[in-house]
Scaffold this motif. Structure first.
Motif, PDB file in Angstrom:
ATOM      1  N   PRO A   1      -8.869   7.486 -12.256  1.00 57.38           N
ATOM      2  CA  PRO A   1      -7.278   7.905 -12.498  1.00 57.38           C
ATOM      3  C   PRO A   1      -6.229   7.182 -12.352  1.00 57.38           C
ATOM      4  CG  PRO A   1      -7.975   8.790 -10.613  1.00 57.38           C
ATOM      5  CD  PRO A   1      -9.154   8.021 -11.053  1.00 57.38           C
ATOM      6  N   ALA A   2      -5.232   6.796 -13.023  1.00 62.49           N
ATOM      7  CA  ALA A   2      -4.075   5.888 -12.686  1.00 62.49           C
ATOM      8  C   ALA A   2      -2.835   6.389 -12.895  1.00 62.49           C
ATOM      9  CB  ALA A   2      -4.314   4.749 -13.637  1.00 62.49           C
ATOM     10  N   PHE A   3      -1.760   6.340 -12.005  1.00 66.75           N
ATOM     11  CA  PHE A   3      -0.420   6.824 -12.276  1.00 66.75           C
ATOM     12  C   PHE A   3       0.725   5.518 -12.324  1.00 66.75           C
ATOM     13  CE2 PHE A   3      -2.747  10.144 -10.353  1.00 66.75           C
ATOM     14  CZ  PHE A   3      -2.785  11.173 -11.314  1.00 66.75           C
ATOM     15  N   ASN A   4       1.518   5.575 -12.914  1.00 68.23           N
ATOM     16  CA  ASN A   4       2.706   4.523 -13.134  1.00 68.23           C
ATOM     17  C   ASN A   4       3.852   5.079 -13.236  1.00 68.23           C
ATOM     18  OD1 ASN A   4       1.233   1.663 -13.337  1.00 68.23           O
ATOM     19  ND2 ASN A   4      -0.017   2.864 -14.718  1.00 68.23           N
ATOM     20  N   ALA A   5       4.719   4.516 -12.550  1.00 67.72           N
ATOM     21  CA  ALA A   5       6.162   5.265 -12.725  1.00 67.72           C
ATOM     22  C   ALA A   5       7.354   4.022 -12.521  1.00 67.72           C
ATOM     23  CB  ALA A   5       6.420   5.985 -11.464  1.00 67.72           C
ATOM     24  N   ASN A   6       8.354   4.169 -13.520  1.00 65.75           N
ATOM     25  CA  ASN A   6       9.285   2.898 -13.612  1.00 65.75           C
ATOM     26  C   ASN A   6      10.603   3.504 -13.560  1.00 65.75           C
ATOM     27  OD1 ASN A   6      10.681   0.604 -13.937  1.00 65.75           O
ATOM     28  ND2 ASN A   6      10.166   0.309 -16.221  1.00 65.75           N
ATOM     29  N   LEU A   7      11.298   3.565 -12.605  1.00 66.00           N
ATOM     30  CA  LEU A   7      12.745   4.104 -12.252  1.00 66.00           C
ATOM     31  C   LEU A   7      13.726   3.349 -12.533  1.00 66.00           C
ATOM     32  CD1 LEU A   7      14.217   6.779 -11.331  1.00 66.00           C
ATOM     33  CD2 LEU A   7      14.066   6.238  -9.282  1.00 66.00           C
ATOM     34  N   GLU A   8      14.567   3.691 -13.540  1.00 68.05           N
ATOM     35  CA  GLU A   8      15.681   2.904 -13.572  1.00 68.05           C
ATOM     36  C   GLU A   8      17.085   3.191 -12.826  1.00 68.05           C
ATOM     37  OE1 GLU A   8      18.510   1.592 -17.623  1.00 68.05           O
ATOM     38  OE2 GLU A   8      16.419   2.364 -17.973  1.00 68.05           O
ATOM     39  N   LEU A   9      17.068   2.464 -11.741  1.00 68.70           N
ATOM     40  CA  LEU A   9      17.916   2.942 -10.713  1.00 68.70           C
ATOM     41  C   LEU A   9      19.569   2.507 -11.368  1.00 68.70           C
ATOM     42  CD1 LEU A   9      16.558   1.300  -7.670  1.00 68.70           C
ATOM     43  CD2 LEU A   9      16.393   3.603  -8.352  1.00 68.70           C
ATOM     44  N   THR A  10      19.614   1.488 -11.927  1.00 68.46           N
ATOM     45  CA  THR A  10      20.956   1.300 -12.719  1.00 68.46           C
ATOM     46  C   THR A  10      20.543   0.646 -14.114  1.00 68.46           C
ATOM     47  OG1 THR A  10      21.114  -1.025 -11.895  1.00 68.46           O
ATOM     48  CG2 THR A  10      22.116   0.574 -10.648  1.00 68.46           C
ATOM     49  N   ARG A  11      21.465   0.101 -14.895  1.00 68.02           N
ATOM     50  CA  ARG A  11      21.058  -0.519 -15.963  1.00 68.02           C
ATOM     51  C   ARG A  11      20.038  -1.712 -15.965  1.00 68.02           C
ATOM     52  NH1 ARG A  11      25.162  -2.805 -20.874  1.00 68.02           N
ATOM     53  NH2 ARG A  11      23.416  -3.535 -22.265  1.00 68.02           N
ATOM     54  N   ASP A  12      20.322  -2.259 -14.829  1.00 68.02           N
ATOM     55  CA  ASP A  12      19.476  -3.808 -14.618  1.00 68.02           C
ATOM     56  C   ASP A  12      18.603  -3.574 -13.372  1.00 68.02           C
ATOM     57  OD1 ASP A  12      21.313  -4.738 -16.382  1.00 68.02           O
ATOM     58  OD2 ASP A  12      22.991  -5.237 -14.915  1.00 68.02           O
TER      59      ASP A  12
ATOM     60  N   ARG B   1       9.649   0.357  -9.709  1.00 69.54           N
ATOM     61  CA  ARG B   1       8.262   0.624 -10.203  1.00 69.54           C
ATOM     62  C   ARG B   1       7.032   0.963  -9.322  1.00 69.54           C
ATOM     63  NH1 ARG B   1       6.160  -0.801 -15.405  1.00 69.54           N
ATOM     64  NH2 ARG B   1       8.105  -1.973 -15.945  1.00 69.54           N
ATOM     65  N   ALA B   2       6.325   1.978  -9.429  1.00 68.95           N
ATOM     66  CA  ALA B   2       5.156   2.206  -8.534  1.00 68.95           C
ATOM     67  C   ALA B   2       3.968   2.309  -9.407  1.00 68.95           C
ATOM     68  CB  ALA B   2       5.791   3.321  -7.525  1.00 68.95           C
ATOM     69  N   ASN B   3       2.720   2.037  -8.644  1.00 68.32           N
ATOM     70  CA  ASN B   3       1.513   2.287  -9.441  1.00 68.32           C
ATOM     71  C   ASN B   3       0.457   2.755  -8.270  1.00 68.32           C
ATOM     72  OD1 ASN B   3      -1.089   0.201  -9.767  1.00 68.32           O
ATOM     73  ND2 ASN B   3      -0.895   1.436 -11.332  1.00 68.32           N
ATOM     74  N   TRP B   4      -0.368   3.627  -8.606  1.00 65.11           N
ATOM     75  CA  TRP B   4      -1.333   3.912  -8.080  1.00 65.11           C
ATOM     76  C   TRP B   4      -2.815   4.116  -8.938  1.00 65.11           C
ATOM     77  CZ3 TRP B   4      -4.794   8.201  -8.285  1.00 65.11           C
ATOM     78  CH2 TRP B   4      -6.089   8.142  -7.471  1.00 65.11           C
ATOM     79  N   ALA B   5      -3.882   3.615  -8.622  1.00 65.13           N
ATOM     80  CA  ALA B   5      -5.118   3.518  -9.715  1.00 65.13           C
ATOM     81  C   ALA B   5      -6.178   3.331  -8.868  1.00 65.13           C
ATOM     82  CB  ALA B   5      -4.768   2.749 -10.589  1.00 65.13           C
ATOM     83  N   LYS B   6      -7.272   3.896  -9.544  1.00 68.79           N
ATOM     84  CA  LYS B   6      -8.843   3.508  -9.224  1.00 68.79           C
ATOM     85  C   LYS B   6      -9.311   2.548 -10.051  1.00 68.79           C
ATOM     86  CE  LYS B   6     -10.288   7.664  -6.414  1.00 68.79           C
ATOM     87  NZ  LYS B   6     -10.604   6.688  -5.307  1.00 68.79           N
TER      88      LYS B   6
ATOM     89  N   LYS C   1     -24.237  -1.533  -6.260  1.00 62.69           N
ATOM     90  CA  LYS C   1     -23.217  -0.576  -6.654  1.00 62.69           C
ATOM     91  C   LYS C   1     -21.952  -1.432  -7.116  1.00 62.69           C
ATOM     92  CE  LYS C   1     -24.326   3.051  -3.172  1.00 62.69           C
ATOM     93  NZ  LYS C   1     -23.537   3.895  -2.064  1.00 62.69           N
ATOM     94  N   PRO C   2     -21.360  -0.942  -8.040  1.00 59.46           N
ATOM     95  CA  PRO C   2     -20.274  -1.886  -8.410  1.00 59.46           C
ATOM     96  C   PRO C   2     -19.107  -1.924  -7.341  1.00 59.46           C
ATOM     97  CG  PRO C   2     -19.934   0.545  -9.595  1.00 59.46           C
ATOM     98  CD  PRO C   2     -21.224   0.165  -8.555  1.00 59.46           C
ATOM     99  N   TYR C   3     -18.332  -3.064  -7.625  1.00 62.00           N
ATOM    100  CA  TYR C   3     -16.939  -3.057  -6.893  1.00 62.00           C
ATOM    101  C   TYR C   3     -15.991  -1.827  -7.247  1.00 62.00           C
ATOM    102  CZ  TYR C   3     -18.379  -8.009  -6.150  1.00 62.00           C
ATOM    103  OH  TYR C   3     -19.222  -9.139  -5.914  1.00 62.00           O
ATOM    104  N   ARG C   4     -15.698  -1.092  -6.320  1.00 62.17           N
ATOM    105  CA  ARG C   4     -14.594   0.017  -6.525  1.00 62.17           C
ATOM    106  C   ARG C   4     -13.453  -0.183  -5.691  1.00 62.17           C
ATOM    107  NH1 ARG C   4     -19.886   3.115  -6.826  1.00 62.17           N
ATOM    108  NH2 ARG C   4     -20.212   3.748  -8.916  1.00 62.17           N
ATOM    109  N   ALA C   5     -12.382   0.015  -6.349  1.00 64.27           N
ATOM    110  CA  ALA C   5     -11.276  -0.155  -5.569  1.00 64.27           C
ATOM    111  C   ALA C   5     -10.108   0.807  -5.739  1.00 64.27           C
ATOM    112  CB  ALA C   5     -10.604  -1.442  -5.648  1.00 64.27           C
ATOM    113  N   ASP C   6      -9.208   1.195  -4.800  1.00 63.27           N
ATOM    114  CA  ASP C   6      -8.071   1.684  -4.968  1.00 63.27           C
ATOM    115  C   ASP C   6      -6.900   0.996  -4.498  1.00 63.27           C
ATOM    116  OD1 ASP C   6      -8.621   5.351  -4.424  1.00 63.27           O
ATOM    117  OD2 ASP C   6     -10.088   4.042  -4.076  1.00 63.27           O
TER     118      ASP C   6
END
Length: 1009
Positions: free
Chosen positions: A731-742, A746-751, A788-793
């Motif tokens: 799974p993966a989640f990405n968010a980009n919040l435009e606090l102002t025009r400039d 940004r936040a990200n969580w993923a496996k 086993k493969p390399y696995r990461a959060d």
């Protein structure tokens, strides 16, 4: 960080749909400023955390090597070889765990690794590079550290036909040579018919490089030099024995067992010393041709297809001159008489005479004098001379590597109506290496050599008797030298070797992606797709491991050739098997005909801190086939037996067949929260991997022979076939919040996952059953198909400010938890290697668990457009990364202590660039630095110690004078202007390698029409 697009349309179908993308009319600057603006924009609109480099202009990437450019990206750490960037670590994650794609196709390596070599890609072919440090599920999995996407140009991006030719000369200060580099570019948006575009790009480069080494290699604890009562490395089994002499009382069940136990006890007091101190020079000539052809066809307004072929050819010739002193046995030192036999007859290892060495407070030998006499370690009937005998050697290896990689891809983009967009592609990539190594080695006997490491760098300085000149080839055929006892020192004949091999890697891929725009207040688009890949690694070495006749123990013929030579006054035969015979006069004639001396600049020129007393040149024997064929049969020095011998195919040294299936679904988010725009995505990727490996299974036994002695023989050899498979949901989640025009948060969580190195998966097994010992496991070295493969959060938060098109300020924090990873060369006992209930002691790669890394990244860049003319052409960029390993769960195998560092991770990395770009003048100065890092977790050739590499900083610069009215520009470029060198070490007392790659300079002209 580039892109002058006066000849390129600054638009892109996908970019038009994204709010915040700039249009062609927005970008009116060229050169460095345009490339920075484009890189900023790509970062701003990406669907996860990404940094980009964009070309200044057609065939004008900012560096000759794309790795050097990648090193200027925040969190990227570059590995260099011969001064050139080869591979990168991203946020401390080693190169094999980062994914590199060229136009959507995996970069393939024919060396048994997943990490390719950036030197194979001509930088002039590249339009842009995106480094994805976050993860979204539409990205192909495999990059735990990150994914590097290299994109070459497409013909329909051109506004008008364009032709460019660049010619340059390149100089390497150590080889003192000039070599050519040529680049050709031609493209047209209309070719033969409307809608069909073509682009042709080719680069030829002839590169000379050289590295000079001063080395203390093969660190080991062989003997007690200082006679101290303090233990160097304590053994809990012998904690009650506190002096060397007390070990006489350990006893055992037999004399042999008591001797082994006494040695284990005495080993606690052995001091560290390098057993192969040496000087080396590596010289490489590397001819490279890279070509890229792309056809692109606008079939209809909604349908665009393309086909691409990229071919990279490399022809490398390397010469390795290796001048060393062999200290691999205790007889090489001046020894005390052995102590008396102890309990149950256990014998002692002699100690080194006091006064013949110096040892520091950490029990590391800093100087010594070698044995003054030859010592027979064999029998009177079959002598085997050691001590001062054959202690000095020089090897000359000539390597030939013919490498090629080919990438073929094709696909289409289809806008099905106004809401559905489909992208599809298929690809075939291959990499092939045909390698050959010729070696000639000669040695001689010298008494009482002084080796002094008590200089600031801790590297060896040899002092020979006055009668011995290491730069004179004739010293190897001098029969007049004697030991301190007056006995003649023996002269040995040369050894010859030939080692061929063929390495292959192929990948086939089918990929489908679809974007479906929907009307929804939160979800703006649904993306889904699937992917199939098949990768095959097939490597051949010398072969000869197939057992043809178990009765006679006859094996398949090997392509490897090894010759030894005996020097005798009146030989009765020329050859006996692989042993050759020649007279002293013949040997003298051969050495005189082959003799050479290292050329170019004097050895170790420019190496900072190099001590006085080191040689400026080394004499060596050339591997000259025309001369050697007068004395040896060289007819088998070829590739004829690599693939087949005795009417049967050779067993490959490694074969891995890997099939990967993947699919994903992702929702793109575009909504508002408290009046602030929120974009991002959430998705899930499914992937299934199946590996099938073929290798060799060789069984040997050590047993008592008919005469009461011991012998080690091979009793079986066969193919070994093992398979493994696993399934992952990412799974993966990405968010980009435009606090102002400039201002954007940004936040990200993923496996994510990365698959083990193919060479680690190969089931090559080599086992030894020692029947002379009771109650012990068989000892094996092996690959590990069960890895086993390399696995990461991974988690990340990033705040970026974009006040104008030229400026960006960014600050981010990331954390990465590796739930499983791979540790090489780990020795374990009680391993059920074949899953049949039989236990073995095995040295193999194994999984480690629970590493936790985090870091802070900061970056800034701007152009000083607020300054008055002409100073408004100045600009600067810089970044800083702090990274740490919170937990590694690794152990120092030499001491048993916790290993707090993580492989490839530098705690500090920073980059700074200053440029001027206006009118006819463009110049750039860049500095890249990374602090020390753990290079090797376990070095089996250095007492199982970890190896570190010192921090390194490189200063590069380039100046370009542009004459657009005449359609040409001239440039001058320099690399490693500050003369940085590399140092590999165990600790401050135990350096391993000190080497210097020299500086490189380029001067050239580019015409564009």
């Amino acid at each position: 960080m580039l892109m002058s697009d006066s000849a390129i349309a600054q638009t892109n179908d996908e970019g038009k749909k994204k709010e915040g993308a700039v249009s062609a009319a927005d970008i009116v600057v060229v050169g460095t400023r345009a490339s920075l603006q484009s890189a900023i924009n790509r970062k701003k609109i990406a669907n996860t955390v990404v940094d980009s480099i964009v070309a200044d202009d057609i065939a004008s990437f900012p560096d000759k090597n794309i790795g050097d450019s990648l090193a200027r990206i925040t969190g990227v750490q570059l590995s260099r070889d011969f001064g050139e960037g080869t591979q990168i670590s991203i946020r401390g994650v080693e190169p094999d765990l980062n994914r590199v794609e060229i136009n959507g196709v995996s970069q393939v390596s024919a060396t048994g690794t997943r990490a390719g070599d950036f030197r194979e890609i001509a930088a002039e072919l590249v339009k842009s590079i995106d480094v994805y440090k976050g993860y979204a599920v539409d990205l192909t999995e495999g990059g735990i550290g990150g994914t590097v996407r290299v994109e070459t140009r497409k013909p329909l991006e051109l506004k008008d036909p364009l032709f460019s030719l660049t010619a340059a000369g390149q100089n390497q200060e150590l080889t003192e040579t000039w070599k050519p580099r040529l680049t050709f570019f031609a493209g047209a948006p209309k070719f033969l018919i409307d809608g069909l575009g073509i682009l042709v790009n080719a680069t030829y480069s002839d590169v000379d490089t050289r590295q000079d080494y001063i080395s203390n290699t093969n660190w080991s604890r062989l003997a007690d030099f200082d006679h101290s009562t303090e233990k160097t490395v304590a053994d809990p089994l012998y904690a009650n024995y506190n002096t060397y002499e007390s070990c006489a009382g350990v006893g055992g069940t037999s004399t042999a067992n008591a001797t082994a136990r006494r040695l284990a006890c005495e080993t606690q007091f052995f001091d560290w010393a390098p057993t192969v101190p040496r000087y080396r020079q590596w010289v490489r000539n590397d001819k490279r041709i890279s070509g890229d052809v792309t056809l692109q066809y606008q079939v209809a307004p909604s349908f665009r297809a393309y086909a691409n072929a990229q071919i990279n050819l490399r022809n490398q010739r390397l010469q390795d001159t290796n001048y060393s002193i062999d200290l691999g046995r205790i007889e090489r030192f001046n020894l005390d008489p052995a102590l008396a036999a102890g309990t149950n007859g256990g014998t002692s290892r002699p100690r080194v005479q006091l006064g013949t060495s110096t040892v520091n407070e950490n029990h590391v030998v800093t100087s010594l004098t070698t044995a003054v006499n030859a010592v027979n370690v064999g029998t009177a009937a079959a002598p085997n001379w050691n001590g001062a005998a054959n202690i000095v050697g020089v090897q000359r290896r000539d390597f030939s590597y013919d490498q090629n990689s080919k990438y073929f891809s094709g696909g289409f983009t289809w806008d099905v109506g106004s809401r559905l967009k489909i992208d599809a592609m298929g690809s075939h990539a291959t990499a092939h290496t045909e390698q050959e190594t010729n070696l000639i080695s000669i040695g001689t006997s010298v008494a009482g050599i002084s080796i002094d490491r008590s200089n600031d760098q801790g590297v060896p300085v040899f002092t020979f008797p006055s009668s011995f000149d290491p730069a004179d080839p004739n010293v190897y055929t001098d029969y007049s030298r004697v030991g301190a006892n007056g006995q003649p020192l023996p002269v040995y004949g040369p050894a010859l070797q030939y080692r061929p091999g063929q390495l292959n890697n192929t990948e086939d891929q089918l990929k489908f992606d679809a974007d479906w725009e929907i009307d929804h207040p939160i979800v703006s688009k649904i993306e889904f797709g699937g992917q199939w890949r098949r990768q095959k690694f097939l490597n051949y070495a010398g072969g000869g491991s197939r057992l043809l006749d178990p009765t006679t123990m006859t094996y398949q013929s090997s392509a490897n050739v090894s010759y030894t030579t005996n020097i005798v006054e009146n030989p009765t035969q020329t050859r006996n098997g692989n042993t050759w015979y020649m007279t002293p006069a013949q040997y003298q004639a051969m050495v005189s005909a082959l003799g050479g001396v290292t050329g170019g600049a004097p050895l170790f020129s420019g190496l900072k801190g190099a001590p006085s007393g080191i040689p400026s040149a080394i004499a060596f024997p050339n591997f000259d086939a025309s001369v050697l064929s007068q004395f040896y049969d060289l007819s088998g020095f070829d590739q004829d037996l690599v693939l087949e011998a005795n009417g049967l195919p050779q067993i490959p040294s490694a074969r891995i067949d890997e099939k990967i299936y993947a699919g994903y679904v992702m929702a793109d988010i575009d909504t508002e929260i408290f009046g602030m725009r929120l974009t991002g995505n959430a998705g899930l990727r499914w992937t299934h991997t199946k590996d099938t490996g073929v290798g060799t299974n060789i069984s040997r036994v050590t047993r008592v022979n008919a005469t009461g002695g011991t012998e080690t023989v091979t009793i079986a050899a066969q193919e070994a076939l093992i398979s493994n498979s696993y399934t992952d949901f990412l799974p993966a989640f990405n968010a980009n919040l435009e606090l102002t025009r400039d201002l954007f948060l940004r936040a990200n969580w993923a496996k994510n996952l990365a698959r083990p190195k193919p060479a680690d998966l190969v089931p090559n097994i080599n086992c030894l059953d020692d029947q002379t010992l009771i109650g012990t496991d068989d000892v094996c070295t092996a690959g590990n198909p069960d890895l086993k493969p390399y696995r990461a959060d991974q988690w990340e938060a990033n705040l970026a400010w974009y006040p104008n098109a030229d400026t960006m300020l960014s600050l981010g924090y990331y954390k990465k938890y590796e739930s499983s990873f791979v540790i090489p060369n780990v020795t374990r006992s009680g391993v059920d290697l074949f899953h049949d209930g039989t236990s073995y002691t095995v040295r193999q790669p194994v999984n480690g668990y629970g590493a936790l890394l985090d870091g802070i990244e900061a970056s800034a860049q701007t152009a000083f457009t607020f300054l008055p003319k002409p100073f408004d052409g100045f600009g600067a960029s810089g970044n800083f990364t702090y990274a740490r390993a919170i937990r590694t769960n690794l152990t120092n195998s030499a001491t048993g202590a916790e290993l707090k560092e993580y492989p490839g991770l530098s705690k500090y990395t920073y980059n700074a660039s200053f440029f001027y770009d206006k009118d006819w003048l463009n110049f750039r100065v860049s500095y890249n630095y990374r602090s020390k890092w753990l290079d090797t977790v376990i070095s089996a050739t250095n007492g199982n110690n970890p190896l570190y590499r010192k921090g390194e900083g490189y200063l590069d610069g380039k100046i370009t004078l542009r004459f657009p009215e005449y359609h040409f520009s001239v440039f001058l470029e320099g690399q490693n202007l500050n003369k940085e060198y590399s140092k590999v070490y165990i600790n401050k007392d135990m350096p391993v390698d000190l080497y210097y790659p020299g500086r490189r300079f380029f001067v050239g002209i580019q015409g564009k029409f």
